[in-house]
Write an enzyme that holds these catalytic residues in place. Structure first.
Site: not given
Ligand code: UDP
Ligand code: MG
Length: 141
Positions: A9, A49, A57, A85, A91, A102, A112, A115, A126
Site C-alpha cells: 500500500k 474495495y 472507513f 495472509r 488487519t 503488519r 497496515n 493487502h 483481484e
Molecule cells: N480498514 C480500516 N478500518 C477498519 C477495517 C479496515 O481502515 O476498521 C482498512 C484497512 O486498510 C484494511 C482494508 O480497510 O486492510 C480492508 O479491510 P478488510 O476488513 O478487508 O481487512 P483485510 O482483508 O485487509 O485484512
Molecule cells: Mg479484505
C-alpha cells in the site's frame, strides 16, 4: 495451487518497505509471478474495495489507497492465499502476531502496509483486476 493478489500500500512504498516485503515473500518460499508499480485512480480504488462500500472507513480507505504509488503482485506457490495472509498478519497491526508484516510495520488499522486476497474467489477477481493472463508467469518456470 491458486495465485493470490498482494498489494504494498502507499504507506509501505513511501516508507521504502518494498524490498523488505518482497524479501519476506521469497524467504517464505512463495513465488512472485507478476509485479507492477502504479497509482490507483479514485474510481479504481472505489471499485477494488466495493465490498466495503458504506462502511465507516470506506471513504478514508479510498483516499489512503490513492495517496501515492502502490505495488501490485501476483503471488503463487502452494497454499499461497492463506500463506500470504499469514505473512501479512491481522488487519489491525496491534492485534497481528509477532513477525508478521503488519505487526512490524503497520501504523494503524488503516495504514497496515499490505493487502492480500481472502479467498480463492476474491483472489481470482483481484488478480484479474490488475493483470492480464499474459502478464503472469505460468507455473513451472
Ligand atoms: N480498514 C480500516 N478500518 C477498519 C477495517 C479496515 O481502515 O476498521 C482498512 C484497512 O486498510 C484494511 C482494508 O480497510 O486492510 C480492508 O479491510 P478488510 O476488513 O478487508 O481487512 P483485510 O482483508 O485487509 O485484512
Ligand atoms: Mg479484505
Amino acid at each position: 495451487m491458486a495465485n493470490t493478489l498482494g498489494i504494498i500500500k502507499p504507506d509501505g512504498v513511501k516508507r521504502k518497505l518494498v524490498g523488505n516485503v518482497i524479501s519476506r515473500i521469497e524467504r517464505d518460499g512463495l513465488i512472485l509471478r507478476g509485479v507492477k508499480v502504479l497509482k490507483l485512480s479514485k474510481d479504481q480504488a472505489q471499485k477494488f474495495y466495493a465490498v466495503h462500500e458504506g462502511k465507516p472507513f470506506y471513504n478514508s480507505l479510498v483516499e489512503f489507497m490513492t495517496s501515492g504509488p502502490i505495488v501490485v503482485m501476483v503471488i503463487g506457490g502452494h497454499d499461497s492465499i492463506d500463506r500470504w495472509r499469514n505473512l501479512m498478519g491481522a488487519t489491525d497491526p496491534a492485534k497481528a502476531r509477532y513477525n508478521t508484516i503488519r505487526r512490524e510495520y503497520g501504523t494503524s488499522i488503516e495504514k497496515n502496509v499490505v493487502h492480500g486476497s481472502d479467498s480463492e474467489a476474491t483472489a481470482k477477481t483481484e488478480v484479474a483486476f490488475f493483470f492480464n493472463d499474459d502478464e503472469i508467469l505460468p507455473k513451472g518456470i
